[in-house]
Design a protein around this motif. Structure first.
Motif, short mmCIF file in Angstrom:
data_model
loop_
_atom_site.label_atom_id
_atom_site.label_comp_id
_atom_site.label_asym_id
_atom_site.label_seq_id
_atom_site.Cartn_x
_atom_site.Cartn_y
_atom_site.Cartn_z
N ARG A 191 -7.94 23.22 18.00
CA ARG A 191 -6.73 23.73 17.33
C ARG A 191 -6.68 25.25 17.41
N GLU A 192 -7.82 25.88 17.19
CA GLU A 192 -7.87 27.34 17.25
C GLU A 192 -7.55 27.83 18.66
N PRO A 236 -2.77 25.23 14.46
CA PRO A 236 -3.69 24.86 13.38
C PRO A 236 -3.45 23.48 12.78
#
Length: 216
Positions: free
Chosen positions: A34-35, A40
């Protein structure tokens, strides 16, 4: 930053660092994905696992259908997963198949080879090929037919061939700086949306003990 080799709306192929959880827990691979994607709140779905101490190629589903289809391929053995490992000593044969019954001790969190069928005991099958042998270590290519917890580590250790750097299944005093010498180096599957064949290969890192076999 996480190394991403491929991504689209259905899936992402990336490189799992050593000592990172492959499951969706704080600091685990889905968090890192996600990062890296800058999303996010993305749904990152695990379809297979690697031991926390192991590194290499992994694929995650980014859509419900993508994850479901990849999981189906894994269940039906049409999803190929291969590994390289550095082991102590040399196998008796240059290539072969290990077929064992594996049990699991939840107290010690170790997998073991047994001769006795029992509740929780499962068959484990892998195929290996010797690639090189130097200085008391062997480099082997491994193809899993089943995916049991700690399968590779337990099956090789049971034959007196523990993985280099394995603190759990080996009694050899390998240098403390060695990561476990097990690396997911090849994934092959069918794209869940397009049906196209997908094939990814990645050599192990240029660190010991892999460097024993990376000299020119």
């Amino acid at each position: 930053m996480l190394d991403i080799l491929y991504r689209d709306d259905a899936l992402v192929v990336c490189v799992k660092p050593f000592r990172v959880l492959s499951t969706d827990e704080p600091g685990g691979m889905p968090d890192l994905i996600r990062e890296a994607l800058g999303q996010p709140h993305a749904k990152v779905r695990a379809v297979h696992r690697l031991d926390q101490v192991v590194g290499g190629l992994m694929v995650y589903g980014l859509s419900a259908h993508g994850a479901s289809e990849l999981s189906r391929q894994i269940r039906e053995n049409t999803f190929a997963k291969e590994y390289q490992a550095v082991i102590h000593w040399r196998p008796r044969e240059d290539q072969g198949t290990f077929r064992d019954l594996l049990g699991r001790n939840e107290t010690t969190r170790k997998t073991y080879v047994t001769q006795t069928p029992a509740k929780g005991v499962q068959e484990a099958v892998l195929h290996y090929q010797l690639l090189d042998n130097r200085q008391g270590f062997s480099l082997v290519q491994i193809q899993l037919e089943t995916g049991r917890t700690h399968q590779i580590r337990a099956q090789f250790s049971a034959r007196g061939l523990p993985l280099a750097g394995d603190r759990k299944y080996s009694r050899y005093p390998d240098p403390k700086e060695w990561q476990i010498a097990l690396w997911s180096n090849h994934l092959s599957f069918t794209h869940p949306e397009t049906g196209e064949p997908m094939d990814f290969r990645l050599p192990p890192p240029e660190t010991a003990p892999w460097t024993l076999f990376q000299t020119t």
